[in-house]
Design a protein around this motif. Structure first.
Motif: not given
Length: 360
Positions: A269-273, A294-301
């Protein structure tokens, strides 16, 4: 025309009787074309109300060049060399016949082509390459069963039909034949991939093991390899692959060589951010203008929606699939590289995240 001499014929039948429940012993020896030994042994009672037969017969090393007239007429080629051996086992009881015909053909080779209007247009040389192992042998078993009470039952008809079906299967469904001979009848004419992926996984490796085994046992065969894509699923798949790659790169920063490293959900999650923050596209902001958390799912989308995959990326994916298959077959499957050919997909080829194979 074909003619043959059967010589040195000798034999005996002992214990022949019409009494129900008794059997006679049969023993016959001969020479086919003066050289191929023939032997027939078994028990029978042809005089009983219902005939009984338990018979084994064999002929070894019949020269096949004498059958060139048939081969030229129906296959379009003369026979240069080859021998035929048969081991037959027939049992008849209560008018029910069960039989097995073991056919062994050694060093069968077609000779010159023959102009014949009756010759099949099927690629008989490919069929021969599929059936013949590296020692030059064709070894098949042809089971036969049926009831003599059936007026349509014909042993010879069934055998010729089985042989014909075997040859037709060899040329029309060669991969199905190889799958039945060397594996668990798996589909070997194609290798499916997950969208956006080109890596050889466990399921792909299992099919390639069977294909490599078949190719190594049939060294006259050559293989065409065509990488294919399904544009929309593969485009989305490549976006996902790019995102996962970016997350791994971010997580490995400052940790040296950690290619086999696994990450916890918190680390991911930290790396995704960090990947999300570095991405160059407009991001949602709060009332005071700061970037929203944003939550992880929204960031990925959002990352996936703003990732661009070009048509050239799809072409590279198709080729990478084919190259990975060829590399696996040469490195792990030990297939000689000069028997494997990469083929560009034709225009209008059926899409699919896969690799197609063709035998030559």
């Amino acid at each position: 025309n074909y003619n043959v001499n059967v010589s040195k014929l000798a034999g005996r039948v002992t214990g022949l009787s019409s009494t129900e429940g008794t059997t006679a012993d049969l023993d016959v020896r001969a020479a086919y074309a003066k050289s191929a030994p023939v032997q027939i042994q078994g028990k029978l009672n042809p005089l009983a109300a219902k005939s009984f037969l338990d018979l084994k017969a064999s002929v070894k090393g019949v020269d096949l060049t004498g059958f060139s007239t048939y081969s030229g007429k129906y296959a379009g080629y003369a026979i240069e060399k080859g021998t035929l051996s048969l081991d037959l086992a027939y049992k008849l009881e209560n008018n029910q016949l069960t039989a097995n015909n073991k056919v062994f053909i050694d060093q069968f080779t077609f000779g010159e082509p023959v102009a014949s209007p009756d010759a099949t247009q099927l690629p008989v040389n490919l069929a021969l390459s599929l059936l013949k192992n590296n020692k030059g042998e064709i070894d098949v078993e042809l089971p036969v069963s049926g009831s003599l009470d059936d007026p349509q039952f014909s042993v010879g008809g069934i055998i010729f039909r089985v042989i014909g079906n075997l040859i037709v299967k060899a040329v029309t469904s060669p991969f199905a034949l190889l799958g039945s001979m060397f594996g668990d009848s798996e589909e070997l004419s194609r290798l499916d991939f997950a969208p956006g992926r080109s890596r050889i996984g466990e399921s792909q490796a299992k099919a390639l093991e069977t294909l490599a085994k078949a190719l190594n046992e049939r060294q006259a065969l050559k293989l065409d390899i065509t990488g294919l894509i399904d544009p929309e699923p593969d485009r989305e798949g490549l976006k996902e692959v790019a995102l996962e790659r970016a997350i791994r790169v971010e997580c490995r920063k400052g940790k040296g060589d950690a290619t086999a490293m696994e990450f916890s959900d918190t680390e991911r999650l930290a790396c995704l951010s960090e990947v999300y923050k570095a991405a160059k596209f407009p991001k949602p902001r709060n009332m005071v203008g700061f970037q929203k958390d944003l939550p992880a799912e929204e960031m990925e989308k959002l990352i996936l929606a703003n990732t661009v995959i070009e048509d050239e990326d799809l072409r590279k994916l198709a080729r990478q699939r084919a190259e990975n298959v060829r590399a696996w077959l040469t490195d792990q499957g030990h297939v000689v590289p000069d028997r494997l050919f990469l083929v560009a997909p034709k225009d209008g080829a059926t899409p699919g995240p896969r690799v197609d194979f063709a035998l030559k």
